[in-house]
Design a protein around this motif. Structure first.
Motif, PDB file in Angstrom:
ATOM      1  N   GLY A 282     -18.380  39.785  15.089  1.00 22.01           N
ATOM      2  CA  GLY A 282     -16.967  40.046  15.296  1.00 22.01           C
ATOM      3  C   GLY A 282     -16.094  38.931  14.752  1.00 22.01           C
ATOM      4  N   ASP A 283     -14.802  39.092  14.943  1.00 27.79           N
ATOM      5  CA  ASP A 283     -13.815  38.187  14.362  1.00 27.79           C
ATOM      6  C   ASP A 283     -12.951  37.594  15.473  1.00 27.79           C
ATOM      7  OD1 ASP A 283     -12.145  36.841  12.675  1.00 27.79           O
ATOM      8  OD2 ASP A 283     -11.180  38.628  11.817  1.00 27.79           O
ATOM      9  N   PRO A 284     -13.211  36.359  15.877  1.00 28.70           N
ATOM     10  CA  PRO A 284     -12.423  35.763  16.967  1.00 28.70           C
ATOM     11  C   PRO A 284     -10.989  35.463  16.549  1.00 28.70           C
ATOM     12  CG  PRO A 284     -13.952  34.150  16.061  1.00 28.70           C
ATOM     13  CD  PRO A 284     -14.281  35.459  15.400  1.00 28.70           C
ATOM     14  N   ASP A 285     -10.099  35.559  17.519  1.00 28.75           N
ATOM     15  CA  ASP A 285      -8.704  35.165  17.352  1.00 28.75           C
ATOM     16  C   ASP A 285      -8.561  33.783  17.988  1.00 28.75           C
ATOM     17  OD1 ASP A 285      -5.973  34.907  17.194  1.00 28.75           O
ATOM     18  OD2 ASP A 285      -5.523  36.401  18.735  1.00 28.75           O
ATOM     19  N   HIS A 286      -8.655  32.742  17.166  1.00 33.71           N
ATOM     20  CA  HIS A 286      -8.659  31.366  17.671  1.00 33.71           C
ATOM     21  C   HIS A 286      -7.263  30.971  18.137  1.00 33.71           C
ATOM     22  CE1 HIS A 286     -12.732  30.669  16.368  1.00 33.71           C
ATOM     23  NE2 HIS A 286     -12.430  31.094  15.159  1.00 33.71           N
ATOM     24  N   ARG A 287      -7.183  30.514  19.404  1.00 35.82           N
ATOM     25  CA  ARG A 287      -5.898  30.139  19.978  1.00 35.82           C
ATOM     26  C   ARG A 287      -5.988  28.777  20.667  1.00 35.82           C
ATOM     27  NH1 ARG A 287      -2.511  34.094  20.001  1.00 35.82           N
ATOM     28  NH2 ARG A 287      -1.405  33.467  21.883  1.00 35.82           N
ATOM     29  N   CYS A 305     -11.352  30.527  27.200  1.00 39.05           N
ATOM     30  CA  CYS A 305     -10.256  30.313  28.155  1.00 39.05           C
ATOM     31  C   CYS A 305      -8.927  30.738  27.553  1.00 39.05           C
ATOM     32  CB  CYS A 305     -10.217  28.863  28.627  1.00 39.05           C
ATOM     33  SG  CYS A 305      -9.734  27.652  27.370  1.00 39.05           S
ATOM     34  N   VAL A 306      -8.800  30.659  26.203  1.00 40.25           N
ATOM     35  CA  VAL A 306      -7.533  31.034  25.560  1.00 40.25           C
ATOM     36  C   VAL A 306      -7.711  31.972  24.368  1.00 40.25           C
ATOM     37  CG1 VAL A 306      -6.249  28.973  26.261  1.00 40.25           C
ATOM     38  CG2 VAL A 306      -7.587  28.919  24.153  1.00 40.25           C
ATOM     39  N   SER A 307      -8.827  31.874  23.669  1.00 40.01           N
ATOM     40  CA  SER A 307      -9.010  32.644  22.444  1.00 40.01           C
ATOM     41  C   SER A 307      -9.406  34.083  22.756  1.00 40.01           C
ATOM     42  CB  SER A 307     -10.052  31.979  21.546  1.00 40.01           C
ATOM     43  OG  SER A 307      -9.597  30.713  21.128  1.00 40.01           O
ATOM     44  N   ARG A 308      -9.176  34.976  21.761  1.00 40.73           N
ATOM     45  CA  ARG A 308      -9.391  36.391  21.985  1.00 40.73           C
ATOM     46  C   ARG A 308     -10.161  36.975  20.801  1.00 40.73           C
ATOM     47  NH1 ARG A 308      -6.849  37.708  26.344  1.00 40.73           N
ATOM     48  NH2 ARG A 308      -6.806  39.964  25.978  1.00 40.73           N
ATOM     49  N   SER A 309      -9.955  38.233  20.501  1.00 43.01           N
ATOM     50  CA  SER A 309     -10.662  38.878  19.404  1.00 43.01           C
ATOM     51  C   SER A 309      -9.688  39.622  18.513  1.00 43.01           C
ATOM     52  CB  SER A 309     -11.709  39.857  19.949  1.00 43.01           C
ATOM     53  OG  SER A 309     -12.395  40.498  18.887  1.00 43.01           O
ATOM     54  N   LYS A 310      -9.926  39.530  17.205  1.00 46.93           N
ATOM     55  CA  LYS A 310      -9.189  40.357  16.254  1.00 46.93           C
ATOM     56  C   LYS A 310      -9.876  41.707  16.074  1.00 46.93           C
ATOM     57  CE  LYS A 310      -7.563  36.349  13.579  1.00 46.93           C
ATOM     58  NZ  LYS A 310      -7.617  35.691  12.233  1.00 46.93           N
ATOM     59  N   SER A 311     -11.193  41.707  16.218  1.00 42.70           N
ATOM     60  CA  SER A 311     -11.969  42.925  16.018  1.00 42.70           C
ATOM     61  C   SER A 311     -12.086  43.712  17.318  1.00 42.70           C
ATOM     62  CB  SER A 311     -13.363  42.580  15.481  1.00 42.70           C
ATOM     63  OG  SER A 311     -13.984  41.603  16.293  1.00 42.70           O
ATOM     64  N   ASP A 312     -12.519  44.971  17.200  1.00 40.00           N
ATOM     65  CA  ASP A 312     -12.668  45.811  18.389  1.00 40.00           C
ATOM     66  C   ASP A 312     -13.723  45.259  19.337  1.00 40.00           C
ATOM     67  OD1 ASP A 312     -10.771  47.549  17.434  1.00 40.00           O
ATOM     68  OD2 ASP A 312     -12.215  48.923  16.531  1.00 40.00           O
ATOM     69  N   ARG A 313     -14.745  44.622  18.759  1.00 46.61           N
ATOM     70  CA  ARG A 313     -15.808  44.053  19.602  1.00 46.61           C
ATOM     71  C   ARG A 313     -16.173  42.657  19.122  1.00 46.61           C
ATOM     72  NH1 ARG A 313     -21.277  47.169  21.426  1.00 46.61           N
ATOM     73  NH2 ARG A 313     -19.658  48.398  22.483  1.00 46.61           N
ATOM     74  N   LEU A 314     -16.372  41.761  20.052  1.00 46.18           N
ATOM     75  CA  LEU A 314     -16.820  40.402  19.794  1.00 46.18           C
ATOM     76  C   LEU A 314     -18.177  40.237  20.465  1.00 46.18           C
ATOM     77  CD1 LEU A 314     -15.396  37.982  18.349  1.00 46.18           C
ATOM     78  CD2 LEU A 314     -14.805  37.133  20.611  1.00 46.18           C
ATOM     79  N   VAL A 315     -19.152  39.752  19.722  1.00 47.67           N
ATOM     80  CA  VAL A 315     -20.482  39.520  20.288  1.00 47.67           C
ATOM     81  C   VAL A 315     -20.668  38.024  20.475  1.00 47.67           C
ATOM     82  CG1 VAL A 315     -22.959  39.932  20.036  1.00 47.67           C
ATOM     83  CG2 VAL A 315     -21.327  41.552  19.024  1.00 47.67           C
ATOM     84  N   ILE A 316     -20.980  37.609  21.696  1.00 41.01           N
ATOM     85  CA  ILE A 316     -21.090  36.190  22.019  1.00 41.01           C
ATOM     86  C   ILE A 316     -22.457  35.896  22.622  1.00 41.01           C
ATOM     87  CG2 ILE A 316     -18.610  35.993  22.379  1.00 41.01           C
ATOM     88  CD1 ILE A 316     -19.183  35.891  25.409  1.00 41.01           C
ATOM     89  N   ALA A 317     -22.827  34.617  22.597  1.00 44.11           N
ATOM     90  CA  ALA A 317     -24.075  34.156  23.212  1.00 44.11           C
ATOM     91  C   ALA A 317     -23.740  33.168  24.294  1.00 44.11           C
ATOM     92  CB  ALA A 317     -24.992  33.514  22.180  1.00 44.11           C
ATOM     93  N   LEU A 318     -24.191  33.451  25.523  1.00 41.26           N
ATOM     94  CA  LEU A 318     -23.960  32.535  26.653  1.00 41.26           C
ATOM     95  C   LEU A 318     -25.252  31.812  26.999  1.00 41.26           C
ATOM     96  CD1 LEU A 318     -21.748  34.705  29.027  1.00 41.26           C
ATOM     97  CD2 LEU A 318     -21.020  32.863  27.521  1.00 41.26           C
TER      98      LEU A 318
END
Length: 318
Positions: A282-287, A305-318
């Motif tokens: 996905g494509d994060p919206d860095h804020r 805590c502040v950043s979001r997503s530009k794409s419909d889905r963001l895949v992350i690893a925790l």
């Protein structure tokens, strides 16, 4: 970016020393007497106070001392209470928690440095100056403050380094920061830490420079403007089989915690780096106010805590 260090260690406040009217110098050591985690110039720690407050402070001591950390805390009269707790409540001998260290402001090798500090922004510069000297690099420091008496470590810096250090208090006139920085030089890197006005002046002066030659560390989040999208998006946690919907106005970190995922946050403003999370799709919206343009373009991490997503889905690893 550095990996997160989520452990919180118990440390004892070994010493507290007031070095200006508004700045307290703290020395910390582990309660069990063991080594503290190694750190590098530019690192900061999370200080977890007895009332549950967590704040971030730059390490300013000797990186070669494995048993002590040093920080300086400026009393913020209009802050969120952490500095008042340190100045008014905390005492030598008290036990506090620390998280980290983590480094979002890493010093990279260079033949020459220009360091710029505003007020308490001098703290990460102290170990950087020590490292530059040990590397045999040329360096200069421009240190700005409201008045000479309010600038911690100013006397020590002048005594140790003389003409390499330029002090300028605003009550004696302002400095043209852009002129002091000068034109781009491939052999010189600029490091700046301080208030928003100073950071923005340096960012403007170096806007056309090669990426990475000017690095800044902010006390406060910059204005990121409106999010890239105003509709909900999905966050998939890799390996969990779960997809969380993040509604407009809800932080990704909050949505993840509400869904039962354990995610450590601290500043909740995108300045400390505690919640750094890997992005695998996905494509994060860095804020945030941490990543530089190159790191943002890579798109392999973000700060939920502040950043979001530009794409419909963001895949992350925790």
């Amino acid at each position: 970016m550095d990996a997160r260090v989520d452990a919180v260690d118990a440390v004892i406040v070994e010493r507290m020393r007031r070095i200006t009217d508004r700045v307290m110098h703290l020395t910390l050591r582990r309660a069990d007497g063991e080594r503290l985690p190694d750190w590098t110039p530019g690192s900061h720690i999370d200080l977890v106070l007895g009332d549950g407050t967590t704040r971030q402070y730059s390490l300013l001591g000797d990186t070669r001392d494995p048993f002590r950390y040093e920080i300086a805390v400026v009393r913020e009269h209009d802050g969120r209470g952490g500095s008042r707790h340190v100045h008014d409540v905390l005492q030598a001998g008290d036990v506090v928690g620390i998280g980290g260290p983590r480094n979002n402001f890493r010093l990279v090798p260079s033949p020459r440095y220009r360091f710029i500090a505003g007020g308490i922004g001098i703290t990460p510069m102290l170990p950087m100056i020590r490292a530059a000297a040990e590397m045999g690099a040329e360096w200069e420091l421009l240190y700005l403050g409201r008045s000479l008496t309010s600038m911690p470590f100013a006397d020590q810096l002048l005594e140790a380094h003389g003409e390499r250090v330029r002090l300028r208090a605003s009550d004696r006139g302002r400095v043209d920061v852009a002129s002091w920085i000068g034109a781009f030089d491939a052999d010189t890197k600029v490091y700046t830490c301080g208030p928003v006005s100073l950071i923005e002046a340096v960012v403007d002066a170096t806007a056309a420079w090669r990426p990475g030659w000017s690095r800044v560390e902010r006390f406060e989040a910059s204005d990121a403007g409106e999010p890239a999208r105003t509709t909900a998006f999905e966050v998939e946690v890799e390996g969990s089989g779960r997809v969380i919907t993040v509604e407009p106005g809800v932080a990704v970190a909050s949505a993840l915690r509400e869904a039962g995922f354990d995610l450590l946050t601290s500043c909740s403003r995108g300045v400390c780096g505690t919640c750094e999370t890997d992005v695998v799709g996905g494509d994060p919206d860095h804020r945030d106010a941490i990543l530089d343009d190159v790191e943002r373009a890579a798109g392999n991490c973000f700060f939920p805590c502040v950043s979001r997503s530009k794409s419909d889905r963001l895949v992350i690893a925790l």
